[in-house]
Design a protein around this motif. Structure first.
Motif, PDB file in Angstrom:
ATOM      1  N   SER A  18      10.758  39.198  80.688  1.00 25.88           N
ATOM      2  CA  SER A  18       9.583  39.889  80.199  1.00 25.88           C
ATOM      3  C   SER A  18       8.340  39.275  80.831  1.00 25.88           C
ATOM      4  O   SER A  18       8.290  38.094  81.144  1.00 25.88           O
ATOM      5  CB  SER A  18       9.500  39.802  78.678  1.00 25.88           C
ATOM      6  OG  SER A  18       9.305  38.456  78.283  1.00 25.88           O
ATOM      7  N   ILE A  19       7.358  40.105  81.049  1.00 26.13           N
ATOM      8  CA  ILE A  19       6.090  39.671  81.604  1.00 26.13           C
ATOM      9  C   ILE A  19       5.037  39.874  80.533  1.00 26.13           C
ATOM     10  O   ILE A  19       4.947  40.938  79.939  1.00 26.13           O
ATOM     11  CB  ILE A  19       5.730  40.479  82.864  1.00 26.13           C
ATOM     12  CG1 ILE A  19       6.781  40.249  83.941  1.00 26.13           C
ATOM     13  CG2 ILE A  19       4.350  40.120  83.369  1.00 26.13           C
ATOM     14  CD1 ILE A  19       6.589  41.100  85.162  1.00 26.13           C
ATOM     15  N   GLY A  20       4.265  38.863  80.281  1.00 21.92           N
ATOM     16  CA  GLY A  20       3.199  38.985  79.292  1.00 21.92           C
ATOM     17  C   GLY A  20       3.651  38.479  77.936  1.00 21.92           C
ATOM     18  O   GLY A  20       4.612  37.725  77.808  1.00 21.92           O
ATOM     19  N   ILE A  44       5.518  41.320  71.422  1.00 26.21           N
ATOM     20  CA  ILE A  44       4.822  42.005  70.337  1.00 26.21           C
ATOM     21  C   ILE A  44       4.599  41.023  69.198  1.00 26.21           C
ATOM     22  O   ILE A  44       5.524  40.347  68.757  1.00 26.21           O
ATOM     23  CB  ILE A  44       5.622  43.225  69.860  1.00 26.21           C
ATOM     24  CG1 ILE A  44       5.708  44.241  70.991  1.00 26.21           C
ATOM     25  CG2 ILE A  44       4.990  43.840  68.616  1.00 26.21           C
ATOM     26  CD1 ILE A  44       6.591  45.426  70.684  1.00 26.21           C
ATOM     27  N   GLY A  45       3.363  40.938  68.741  1.00 29.39           N
ATOM     28  CA  GLY A  45       3.022  40.048  67.636  1.00 29.39           C
ATOM     29  C   GLY A  45       2.667  38.635  68.067  1.00 29.39           C
ATOM     30  O   GLY A  45       2.160  37.854  67.268  1.00 29.39           O
TER      31      GLY A  45
END
Length: 75
Positions: free
Chosen positions: A32-34, A37-38
């Motif tokens: 995952s990049i970034g 969620i949360g």
């Protein structure tokens, strides 16, 4: 002569289209990049085009913040 060139051109396009390889799509290994969620973003403070400093705390609204980095194609 023009028909022969057109047929050869189209045949070449078909060969090139069929020769393209699709990259492997192993979703189990995708990184995952970034942020998730949360997940909270790390603290930052940056200057805008006018020299004013902004941080994630000064930009935060009552419902949170959406921060988007966009690189223009016109550099």
């Amino acid at each position: 002569m023009k028909i022969t060139v057109a047929v050869l051109f189209l045949a070449g396009l078909c060969v090139l289209a069929g020769a393209q390889e699709n990259p492997p799509t192993n979703h189990a290994l995708a990184q995952s990049i970034g942020l998730e969620i949360g997940q909270q973003a790390p603290a930052f403070a940056l200057r805008d085009q006018f020299g004013h400093e902004h941080s994630n705390q000064t930009l935060k609204g009552s419902k949170g913040t959406v921060l988007l980095f966009f690189r223009s194609a016109d550099w």
